[in-house]
Design a protein around this motif. Structure first.
Motif, PDB file in Angstrom:
ATOM      1  N   SER A  95      74.553  55.733   2.029  1.00 15.81           N
ATOM      2  CA  SER A  95      73.212  56.152   2.431  1.00 15.81           C
ATOM      3  C   SER A  95      72.277  54.955   2.382  1.00 15.81           C
ATOM      4  CB  SER A  95      72.692  57.232   1.485  1.00 15.81           C
ATOM      5  OG  SER A  95      73.500  58.371   1.552  1.00 15.81           O
ATOM      6  N   LEU A  96      71.253  54.982   3.196  1.00 16.54           N
ATOM      7  CA  LEU A  96      70.252  53.918   3.196  1.00 16.54           C
ATOM      8  C   LEU A  96      68.973  54.439   2.551  1.00 16.54           C
ATOM      9  CD1 LEU A  96      70.590  52.584   6.863  1.00 16.54           C
ATOM     10  CD2 LEU A  96      71.579  51.596   4.805  1.00 16.54           C
ATOM     11  N   SER A  97      68.300  53.564   1.842  1.00 10.52           N
ATOM     12  CA  SER A  97      67.000  53.939   1.300  1.00 10.52           C
ATOM     13  C   SER A  97      65.996  53.959   2.454  1.00 10.52           C
ATOM     14  CB  SER A  97      66.557  52.934   0.240  1.00 10.52           C
ATOM     15  OG  SER A  97      66.258  51.685   0.859  1.00 10.52           O
ATOM     16  N   SER A  98      64.833  54.526   2.215  1.00 12.89           N
ATOM     17  CA  SER A  98      63.819  54.568   3.269  1.00 12.89           C
ATOM     18  C   SER A  98      63.373  53.153   3.640  1.00 12.89           C
ATOM     19  CB  SER A  98      62.630  55.425   2.840  1.00 12.89           C
ATOM     20  OG  SER A  98      62.044  54.910   1.666  1.00 12.89           O
ATOM     21  N   GLN A  99      63.341  52.250   2.662  1.00 12.43           N
ATOM     22  CA  GLN A  99      62.958  50.860   2.946  1.00 12.43           C
ATOM     23  C   GLN A  99      64.021  50.180   3.811  1.00 12.43           C
ATOM     24  OE1 GLN A  99      63.064  52.096  -0.223  1.00 12.43           O
ATOM     25  NE2 GLN A  99      60.889  52.226  -0.761  1.00 12.43           N
ATOM     26  N   GLU A 100      65.294  50.420   3.495  1.00 14.43           N
ATOM     27  CA  GLU A 100      66.373  49.831   4.290  1.00 14.43           C
ATOM     28  C   GLU A 100      66.362  50.390   5.715  1.00 14.43           C
ATOM     29  OE1 GLU A 100      69.852  49.054   0.984  1.00 14.43           O
ATOM     30  OE2 GLU A 100      69.415  51.115   1.581  1.00 14.43           O
ATOM     31  N   MET A 101      66.093  51.668   5.833  1.00 12.53           N
ATOM     32  CA  MET A 101      66.046  52.294   7.140  1.00 12.53           C
ATOM     33  C   MET A 101      64.893  51.737   7.953  1.00 12.53           C
ATOM     34  SD  MET A 101      67.790  54.229   8.799  1.00 12.53           S
ATOM     35  CE  MET A 101      67.780  55.122  10.283  1.00 12.53           C
ATOM     36  N   ARG A 102      63.724  51.598   7.323  1.00 13.28           N
ATOM     37  CA  ARG A 102      62.559  51.050   8.017  1.00 13.28           C
ATOM     38  C   ARG A 102      62.836  49.631   8.488  1.00 13.28           C
ATOM     39  NH1 ARG A 102      58.271  52.801  10.822  1.00 13.28           N
ATOM     40  NH2 ARG A 102      57.043  50.955  11.214  1.00 13.28           N
ATOM     41  N   ALA A 103      63.485  48.827   7.647  1.00 10.60           N
ATOM     42  CA  ALA A 103      63.819  47.449   8.012  1.00 10.60           C
ATOM     43  C   ALA A 103      64.775  47.439   9.207  1.00 10.60           C
ATOM     44  CB  ALA A 103      64.421  46.716   6.817  1.00 10.60           C
ATOM     45  N   ILE A 160      65.092  49.771  11.539  1.00 11.01           N
ATOM     46  CA  ILE A 160      64.343  50.209  12.723  1.00 11.01           C
ATOM     47  C   ILE A 160      63.449  49.084  13.227  1.00 11.01           C
ATOM     48  CG2 ILE A 160      62.519  51.776  13.516  1.00 11.01           C
ATOM     49  CD1 ILE A 160      63.781  53.901  11.645  1.00 11.01           C
ATOM     50  N   ASP A 161      62.764  48.397  12.308  1.00  7.57           N
ATOM     51  CA  ASP A 161      61.896  47.290  12.702  1.00  7.57           C
ATOM     52  C   ASP A 161      62.699  46.177  13.368  1.00  7.57           C
ATOM     53  OD1 ASP A 161      59.673  48.617  11.770  1.00  7.57           O
ATOM     54  OD2 ASP A 161      59.603  47.539   9.839  1.00  7.57           O
ATOM     55  N   ALA A 162      63.867  45.864  12.825  1.00  2.00           N
ATOM     56  CA  ALA A 162      64.721  44.819  13.418  1.00  2.00           C
ATOM     57  C   ALA A 162      65.180  45.225  14.800  1.00  2.00           C
ATOM     58  CB  ALA A 162      65.915  44.562  12.493  1.00  2.00           C
ATOM     59  N   LEU A 163      65.549  46.476  14.958  1.00  2.57           N
ATOM     60  CA  LEU A 163      65.987  46.975  16.260  1.00  2.57           C
ATOM     61  C   LEU A 163      64.836  46.908  17.268  1.00  2.57           C
ATOM     62  CD1 LEU A 163      68.352  48.229  17.816  1.00  2.57           C
ATOM     63  CD2 LEU A 163      67.551  50.462  17.048  1.00  2.57           C
ATOM     64  N   TYR A 164      63.656  47.273  16.812  1.00  2.00           N
ATOM     65  CA  TYR A 164      62.468  47.240  17.677  1.00  2.00           C
ATOM     66  C   TYR A 164      62.194  45.796  18.129  1.00  2.00           C
ATOM     67  CZ  TYR A 164      57.614  47.414  19.151  1.00  2.00           C
ATOM     68  OH  TYR A 164      56.460  47.303  19.855  1.00  2.00           O
ATOM     69  N   GLU A 165      62.228  44.872  17.196  1.00  2.00           N
ATOM     70  CA  GLU A 165      61.975  43.472  17.518  1.00  2.00           C
ATOM     71  C   GLU A 165      63.022  42.920  18.486  1.00  2.00           C
ATOM     72  OE1 GLU A 165      59.343  41.551  16.914  1.00  2.00           O
ATOM     73  OE2 GLU A 165      58.407  43.289  15.964  1.00  2.00           O
TER      74      GLU A 165
END
Length: 85
Positions: free
Chosen positions: A67-75, A77-82
């Protein structure tokens, strides 16, 4: 077949009678049978959708990946967006 007696609101009776008057159905019984077939089909499709959702949830719960933490998930998503910006 079994004969049933039902009580419907006036608005529903008006719709049934309008369909018969328009020639779409020959009798009240035909309208009710068509409505029941449609309802039964809708219920079956609903049950199938629920079963598919439950299967997907079960697959997700049984997924052996960590499982990923919410911080890991946000990171992630942000990397994918960039990456696709």
């Amino acid at each position: 077949m079994e004969k049933l007696s039902i009580t419907l609101p006036a608005e529903m009776v008006d719709v049934i009678n309008a369909e018969i008057d328009a020639g779409a159905f020959a009798s009240t019984s035909e309208v009710i049978r068509a409505a029941m077939r449609a309802w039964m089909r809708q219920e079956e499709e609903h049950k199938e959708r629920i079963a598919a959702i439950r299967a997907r949830v079960r697959e997700s719960l049984d997924d052996p990946r960590p499982s990923l933490s919410s911080q890991e998930m946000r990171a992630a998503i942000d990397a994918l967006y960039e990456k696709h910006r």
